[in-house]
Scaffold this active site. Sequence first.
Site, short mmCIF file in Angstrom:
data_model
loop_
_atom_site.label_atom_id
_atom_site.label_comp_id
_atom_site.label_asym_id
_atom_site.label_seq_id
_atom_site.Cartn_x
_atom_site.Cartn_y
_atom_site.Cartn_z
N GLU A 1 0.84 -1.19 0.00
CA GLU A 1 0.00 0.00 0.00
C GLU A 1 0.88 1.26 0.00
OE1 GLU A 1 -3.67 1.77 2.72
OE2 GLU A 1 -2.03 0.69 3.70
N LYS B 1 -10.24 0.72 -1.11
CA LYS B 1 -10.11 0.39 0.32
C LYS B 1 -11.33 0.86 1.09
CE LYS B 1 -6.94 1.17 4.23
NZ LYS B 1 -5.71 1.89 4.64
N CYS C 1 -4.62 -3.28 4.11
CA CYS C 1 -4.16 -2.78 5.41
C CYS C 1 -5.23 -2.84 6.50
CB CYS C 1 -3.58 -1.38 5.25
SG CYS C 1 -2.41 -0.93 6.58
#
Length: 505
Positions: A82, A185, A218
């Site tokens: 990321e 995300k 993440c």
Amino acid sequence: MSQSAATFVCLVFMSVSSQTGANADSSYVAAVYEHHSYLNPEPRVPTSRTQALLHMQRNLDVYEEQAALAAQQGAQILVFPEDGLQGFNFTRSSIFSYLETVPDPQQEEWNPCREPGRHNTTEVLQRLSCMARRYNLYLVANMADLQPCPLKTEPPSSCPPDGRWQFNTNVVFRSDGLLVARYHKHNLYFEEAFDGPPQLEVITFDTPFAGRFGLITCFDILFQEPVITLLERGVRQLIFPAAWMNQLPLLDLIQFQRAFSLSANVTLLSPNIRNDRLIMTGSGIYTPLTATYHHAQKGDPEEGRLLVARVPVLEPQWEGGAGSESTMYASSRFCQQDSCSPTLPLSSSTFTSTMMHDPFTFILLNNTEGDLRVCDGRFCCHLQYWHLPQGGSKELYALGAFAGTHTVNGRYAVQVCAVVRCAGLDTSSCGQEVEEAESKMDFVLEGVFGTKYVYPSVLASRLVLEQPDHVEKTVDGRVTMKHSNMTGGLVTACLYGRMYHLDNE
């Protein structure tokens, strides 16, 4: 081997079980790259598209080198972390020149390398596409995506005031350069440059060598969506780019990567950023039975690391491995389920200490062996242990329990049982960050959880992962982790339960 040399070796551990869930031929070669990014020294200052491209090209040049190395080692899929291309800490306006509009592969078939003129301002997409094509591998990268958003939408509040969406985005290219997946995300972590997607995206892509993969990024891994939906749909191979700031004793990234793979029975391909100032390191290729990983040590050169491993294909209905309820303990030193003592009387010598901003209730491990129970409200943790101090070392250990909502740097409900080495010899140091330990321990750690999502981990000295000897989950919520014969001193043993259903209460 010297310590400095040892840090350049990929660490691998494997269960004694020979079951992998796939035949020897049903495997593939995966690669992840922990990237030491070239950063914009002034990320909050707007820049030109030309300057943004020059910046990203420096990182893309590193990606190109690593793709070549991965291909030489037979990699069929390569994952970058990321924020690896542009970095982080941008504002909504200062990141604008880094944005590219990523078409939806579900709506449009496009190969940027072969058709570079179809869409404007897609230089990064073109470079990544050609990289995948040149080295004949599936390639996953994270970038900043711009999507138009009319100001008049339903509902009106869903559109940002400036009329555009800005997303933290994973892109996936097939080995011929075709763009095959795009994921925005879902769970942002203090990312003012980006928007959360207006609707949940559950994104997968198929490969000829390993079947289906799911995409998360993440902070997503700590939340129910989209992770649990992916698992419920049978996805057993997850791509997990991260820019993760490690936090001991419970959430160092390799610790949770390993725990998640083991508990969820999945393969996890997870590269992190390498940035010492932000405590970012820790990448790996995990299956329920194996782990190939890297975690930088203090004093190591601040540089990238490529990991390559052959891993089995996990079928959608793969069974066995971690969490098998039929496996019994091999040693009579450890209690069987019926003989454990859930009603062990509580000690009056408990104390409260803060661990990762949460008030844990602790009890000290004062003897070389013992049988302890500690509770936070109605949630209780039980420990049988045999403490093996090394060389007369004086180290303090404690068993802790916490049940509640974590509210610092994110809000989520947890139930946690943890054995930790305290940072000093005072009880106030229990729960502080520790990386090294000398004392080894054989133990059984157990709790009855209000969730089936419990993630077990054993972390040894100098951030070395150990595979628990046995993890058992029962239908009534009881989770038991057994471990013995440690290779290094115990830093943390943890059962980390996520109470997803209580997150919004």
